[in-house]
Motif scaffolding. Structure first.
Motif, PDB file in Angstrom:
ATOM      1  N   ASP A 244       6.200   4.120  -6.596  1.00 20.33           N
ATOM      2  CA  ASP A 244       5.347   5.118  -5.944  1.00 20.33           C
ATOM      3  C   ASP A 244       3.879   4.962  -6.357  1.00 20.33           C
ATOM      4  O   ASP A 244       3.091   5.892  -6.228  1.00 20.33           O
ATOM      5  CB  ASP A 244       5.852   6.529  -6.216  1.00 20.33           C
ATOM      6  CG  ASP A 244       5.835   6.894  -7.696  1.00 20.33           C
ATOM      7  OD1 ASP A 244       5.458   6.044  -8.532  1.00 20.33           O
ATOM      8  OD2 ASP A 244       6.203   8.039  -8.026  1.00 20.33           O
TER       9      ASP A 244
ATOM     10  N   THR B 158       0.479   3.692  -1.605  1.00 19.90           N
ATOM     11  CA  THR B 158       0.759   4.511  -0.420  1.00 19.90           C
ATOM     12  C   THR B 158       1.748   3.778   0.486  1.00 19.90           C
ATOM     13  O   THR B 158       1.886   2.544   0.393  1.00 19.90           O
ATOM     14  CB  THR B 158      -0.533   4.775   0.378  1.00 19.90           C
ATOM     15  OG1 THR B 158      -0.987   3.536   0.944  1.00 19.90           O
ATOM     16  CG2 THR B 158      -1.607   5.407  -0.491  1.00 19.90           C
TER      17      THR B 158
ATOM     18  N   THR C  66       1.326   3.049   3.510  1.00 22.07           N
ATOM     19  CA  THR C  66       0.549   2.075   4.278  1.00 22.07           C
ATOM     20  C   THR C  66       0.323   0.803   3.464  1.00 22.07           C
ATOM     21  O   THR C  66       0.455  -0.306   3.982  1.00 22.07           O
ATOM     22  CB  THR C  66      -0.808   2.679   4.708  1.00 22.07           C
ATOM     23  OG1 THR C  66      -0.548   3.800   5.548  1.00 22.07           O
ATOM     24  CG2 THR C  66      -1.663   1.667   5.446  1.00 22.07           C
TER      25      THR C  66
END
Length: 159
Positions: free
Chosen positions: A105, A108, A110
């Motif tokens: 994590d 992002t 994207t």
């Protein structure tokens, strides 16, 4: 910039190299392998400029990081039986999974999507670099074996 451990950086760095090598060994030739290695290197070296806002790519493939030599990009370990059985593609997908786990994590969605596309672009650049025939100059550029490897890699990347 996101902080990754040394092991995470090495895992991320190995993904495009392993995927590129998997495609290269799908249809090996002396001259074509050299041409494909150059294509893979160009993709990796150009990643920082292609993805200037991607924290994953910048952490591992920016010009400064590549020049520093801090990240050890190891040549993937493929055995002859891996080639015969097709296990090299499975190993490449496992290397990508390891890289994605290392990213976790810390990026992002994207950025993760862009990283996956970069990895696939490395594979595709290798497949498109050399064709059949004298000095890899013939057509088609992408052999059936390379096309099969690309399809499996694309599915493994979920792109």
């Amino acid at each position: 910039m996101t902080a990754y451990t040394s092991d995470e950086l090495n895992a991320i760095a190995s993904a495009p190299m392993t995927v590129g090598m998997a495609v290269a060994i799908a249809d090996m030739g002396i001259i074509s392998s050299a041409i494909e290695a150059v294509a893979l290197t160009k993709e990796i070296v150009g990643a920082g400029k292609k993805y200037p806002n991607n924290s994953i790519v910048q952490a591992v493939f920016s010009e400064a990081v590549l020049a520093s030599g801090k990240i050890q990009r190891k040549k993937p370990d493929f055995r002859p039986e891996d080639i015969e059985s097709g296990a090299f593609v499975t190993k490449a997908i496992a290397a990508v999974d390891l890289a994605l786990a290392a990213i976790g994590d810390k990026a992002t969605p994207t950025e993760i999507t862009e990283f996956k596309q970069f990895v696939y672009d490395c594979a595709e650049a290798v497949a498109s670099a050399a064709g059949s025939g004298l000095f890899g100059s013939g057509d088609p550029k992408i052999s059936p074996a390379e096309a099969s490897a690309l399809a499996k890699i694309k599915a493994g990347l979920s792109i």
